[in-house]
Design a protein around this motif. Structure first.
Motif, mmCIF file in Angstrom:
data_model
loop_
_atom_site.group_PDB
_atom_site.id
_atom_site.type_symbol
_atom_site.label_atom_id
_atom_site.label_comp_id
_atom_site.label_asym_id
_atom_site.label_seq_id
_atom_site.Cartn_x
_atom_site.Cartn_y
_atom_site.Cartn_z
ATOM 1 N N TYR A 157 -14.549 -15.680 31.927
ATOM 2 C CA TYR A 157 -15.593 -14.913 32.051
ATOM 3 C C TYR A 157 -16.935 -15.780 32.331
ATOM 4 C CZ TYR A 157 -12.433 -10.984 30.659
ATOM 5 O OH TYR A 157 -11.287 -10.398 30.647
ATOM 6 N N SER A 215 -19.232 -7.035 39.880
ATOM 7 C CA SER A 215 -18.375 -6.315 38.789
ATOM 8 C C SER A 215 -19.644 -5.854 37.733
ATOM 9 C CB SER A 215 -17.453 -7.229 38.261
ATOM 10 O OG SER A 215 -17.981 -8.436 37.691
ATOM 11 N N GLU A 216 -20.720 -6.599 37.442
ATOM 12 C CA GLU A 216 -21.410 -6.656 36.633
ATOM 13 C C GLU A 216 -22.336 -4.989 37.094
ATOM 14 O OE1 GLU A 216 -24.143 -9.552 35.850
ATOM 15 O OE2 GLU A 216 -22.878 -10.415 34.271
ATOM 16 N N LYS A 217 -22.790 -4.954 38.237
ATOM 17 C CA LYS A 217 -23.431 -3.922 38.869
ATOM 18 C C LYS A 217 -22.614 -2.611 38.769
ATOM 19 C CE LYS A 217 -26.574 -6.219 41.962
ATOM 20 N NZ LYS A 217 -26.894 -6.517 43.351
ATOM 21 N N PHE A 275 -18.862 -11.806 40.279
ATOM 22 C CA PHE A 275 -19.286 -11.429 39.009
ATOM 23 C C PHE A 275 -20.501 -10.618 38.881
ATOM 24 C CE2 PHE A 275 -20.912 -12.392 34.664
ATOM 25 C CZ PHE A 275 -19.633 -12.180 33.983
ATOM 26 N N ARG A 276 -21.306 -10.716 40.034
ATOM 27 C CA ARG A 276 -22.520 -9.836 40.082
ATOM 28 C C ARG A 276 -22.031 -8.746 40.632
ATOM 29 N NH1 ARG A 276 -26.103 -13.073 43.617
ATOM 30 N NH2 ARG A 276 -25.771 -15.280 42.673
#
Length: 76
Positions: A23, A72-74, A69-70
């Motif tokens: 992560y 999945s965060e959004k 990763f961005r």
């Protein structure tokens, strides 16, 4: 020829794999760089052009892992 194809694909895939496991983008990159450094030290990578291709693939893998990763965060 197989070494060049492997140098193009495998480091990027390893960065993605280690990023998903830890992560963290930079930990994934550091683990992959450590694996490539060990292979260079043992003599499996024997030319500069393979090392340059590995570096390009590492850069692409880091860019791709940050992008994924961005996303999945959004969505979370």
């Amino acid at each position: 020829m197989i070494q060049i194809i492997s140098a193009l694909i495998l480091p990027a895939m390893l960065v993605l794999l280690f990023t998903r496991v830890t992560y963290n983008h930079f930990v994934g990159l550091a683990l992959t760089v450590a694996l490539i450094a060990a292979s260079v030290y043992k003599g499996y990578t024997d030319s500069w052009h393979l090392i340059i291709i590995d570096a390009f693939s590492l850069t692409f893998g880091l860019w791709l892992s940050q992008r994924l990763f961005r996303k999945s965060e959004k969505s979370a």
